[in-house]
Design a protein around this motif. Sequence first.
Motif, PDB file in Angstrom:
ATOM      1  N   THR A 275       0.829  -1.210   0.000  1.00 29.97           N
ATOM      2  CA  THR A 275       0.000   0.000   0.000  1.00 29.97           C
ATOM      3  C   THR A 275       0.862   1.258   0.000  1.00 29.97           C
ATOM      4  O   THR A 275       1.843   1.360   0.735  1.00 29.97           O
ATOM      5  CB  THR A 275      -0.922   0.013   1.233  1.00 29.97           C
ATOM      6  OG1 THR A 275      -1.877  -1.026   1.111  1.00 29.97           O
ATOM      7  CG2 THR A 275      -1.661   1.344   1.340  1.00 29.97           C
TER       8      THR A 275
ATOM      9  N   CYS B  40       1.022   4.914   1.066  1.00 25.08           N
ATOM     10  CA  CYS B  40       0.292   5.796   1.981  1.00 25.08           C
ATOM     11  C   CYS B  40       1.115   7.016   2.342  1.00 25.08           C
ATOM     12  O   CYS B  40       2.339   7.012   2.243  1.00 25.08           O
ATOM     13  CB  CYS B  40      -0.100   5.043   3.250  1.00 25.08           C
ATOM     14  SG  CYS B  40       1.311   4.592   4.279  1.00 25.08           S
TER      15      CYS B  40
ATOM     16  N   THR C  25      -8.528   5.414   6.263  1.00 18.93           N
ATOM     17  CA  THR C  25      -9.870   5.203   5.720  1.00 18.93           C
ATOM     18  C   THR C  25     -10.958   5.494   6.757  1.00 18.93           C
ATOM     19  O   THR C  25     -10.713   5.479   7.966  1.00 18.93           O
ATOM     20  CB  THR C  25     -10.048   3.748   5.224  1.00 18.93           C
ATOM     21  OG1 THR C  25      -9.690   2.850   6.284  1.00 18.93           O
ATOM     22  CG2 THR C  25      -9.199   3.477   4.000  1.00 18.93           C
TER      23      THR C  25
ATOM     24  N   GLU D 183     -17.306   3.266   2.045  1.00 21.97           N
ATOM     25  CA  GLU D 183     -15.912   3.426   2.451  1.00 21.97           C
ATOM     26  C   GLU D 183     -15.323   4.658   1.789  1.00 21.97           C
ATOM     27  O   GLU D 183     -15.570   4.928   0.616  1.00 21.97           O
ATOM     28  CB  GLU D 183     -15.099   2.195   2.070  1.00 21.97           C
ATOM     29  CG  GLU D 183     -13.606   2.323   2.366  1.00 21.97           C
ATOM     30  CD  GLU D 183     -12.813   1.089   1.996  1.00 21.97           C
ATOM     31  OE1 GLU D 183     -11.569   1.139   2.065  1.00 21.97           O
ATOM     32  OE2 GLU D 183     -13.453   0.066   1.632  1.00 21.97           O
TER      33      GLU D 183
ATOM     34  N   ASN E 273     -11.573   6.247   1.158  1.00 20.56           N
ATOM     35  CA  ASN E 273     -10.120   6.071   1.232  1.00 20.56           C
ATOM     36  C   ASN E 273      -9.455   7.422   1.014  1.00 20.56           C
ATOM     37  O   ASN E 273      -9.468   7.960  -0.090  1.00 20.56           O
ATOM     38  CB  ASN E 273      -9.666   5.066   0.171  1.00 20.56           C
ATOM     39  CG  ASN E 273      -8.180   4.754   0.289  1.00 20.56           C
ATOM     40  OD1 ASN E 273      -7.446   5.394   1.038  1.00 20.56           O
ATOM     41  ND2 ASN E 273      -7.742   3.750  -0.451  1.00 20.56           N
TER      42      ASN E 273
ATOM     43  N   ASP F  42      -6.398   8.124   0.935  1.00 23.54           N
ATOM     44  CA  ASP F  42      -5.151   8.016   0.170  1.00 23.54           C
ATOM     45  C   ASP F  42      -5.386   7.483  -1.241  1.00 23.54           C
ATOM     46  O   ASP F  42      -4.449   7.059  -1.906  1.00 23.54           O
ATOM     47  CB  ASP F  42      -4.159   7.099   0.894  1.00 23.54           C
ATOM     48  CG  ASP F  42      -3.450   7.821   2.032  1.00 23.54           C
ATOM     49  OD1 ASP F  42      -3.477   9.057   2.039  1.00 23.54           O
ATOM     50  OD2 ASP F  42      -2.880   7.145   2.899  1.00 23.54           O
ATOM     51  N   LYS F  43      -6.617   7.493  -1.681  1.00 25.76           N
ATOM     52  CA  LYS F  43      -6.959   6.887  -2.966  1.00 25.76           C
ATOM     53  C   LYS F  43      -6.118   7.428  -4.119  1.00 25.76           C
ATOM     54  O   LYS F  43      -5.651   6.681  -4.974  1.00 25.76           O
ATOM     55  CB  LYS F  43      -8.442   7.107  -3.257  1.00 25.76           C
ATOM     56  CG  LYS F  43      -8.916   6.439  -4.539  1.00 25.76           C
ATOM     57  CD  LYS F  43     -10.421   6.627  -4.732  1.00 25.76           C
ATOM     58  CE  LYS F  43     -10.896   5.929  -5.995  1.00 25.76           C
ATOM     59  NZ  LYS F  43     -12.372   6.102  -6.188  1.00 25.76           N
ATOM     60  N   ASN F  44      -5.923   8.727  -4.156  1.00 33.84           N
ATOM     61  CA  ASN F  44      -5.176   9.349  -5.250  1.00 33.84           C
ATOM     62  C   ASN F  44      -3.768   9.757  -4.844  1.00 33.84           C
ATOM     63  O   ASN F  44      -3.130  10.572  -5.520  1.00 33.84           O
ATOM     64  CB  ASN F  44      -5.936  10.569  -5.770  1.00 33.84           C
ATOM     65  CG  ASN F  44      -7.312  10.211  -6.305  1.00 33.84           C
ATOM     66  OD1 ASN F  44      -7.473   9.219  -7.005  1.00 33.84           O
ATOM     67  ND2 ASN F  44      -8.318  11.008  -5.947  1.00 33.84           N
TER      68      ASN F  44
END
Length: 212
Positions: free
Chosen positions: A150, A152, A175, A189, A191, A193-195
């Motif tokens: 991941t 992050c 999240t 949900e 997130n 940190d999605k982008n």
Amino acid sequence: RAYIVSSMESLHFIDMSNHAVPVIKGKLDHQSISILHPFDDGNSLVIGGIDRKSAELSQLQISLFNTTDLGNPILLSNYSVDRASSSQIEYNLHASHFLPSSQKLILPTSIKVQKVSSGFDGFTIFDVFQENISTSFNISHIDPIKIETTCCKDNYLTPRILVKESIVTTIKGHTILAYDLNTKEKLWELNLDKNNADCFDGGYWCDSLTLE
């Protein structure tokens, strides 16, 4: 009546019937007491740890005591969480939540390991009854398969719990999730940190304490 924790290892029961002259009626010795939740009339839920390790609890213990007689607390039921699990409740007193109406206890839990698919970070919901305490289900804030890979940011949301009727919203890590406590289904949900394209060494735990 009043309940006072001293040095996180002793819980004192105080008779406050005469506010001018409070009297210590009894004491409960329990390793590393972190949280005390009123359960119902005469019963109290004590959350602590066994074999305290570094800054976290190496093993959580949940205990239900009858304190009708302040001088003689009686253990009704207790539950020891998997030794691999740790929790932030020892140093974050606002991270747990007890729902008297449904008798559910919600705690932040983590398993910080490097083994693929073995890590966990999220919350555990417990069913608490006088007869027994058991795990209901887990809310995971990270796919264990993706813990090492991941990407992050170097920050981490402090665990918090919001409950409205049967819907629980949990905040932790990177999240925010919402679940139905009755059906155990995830509703949505977010997130944060999605982008995110900035990666730090350590994968998901890039911001956290040293891996165990």
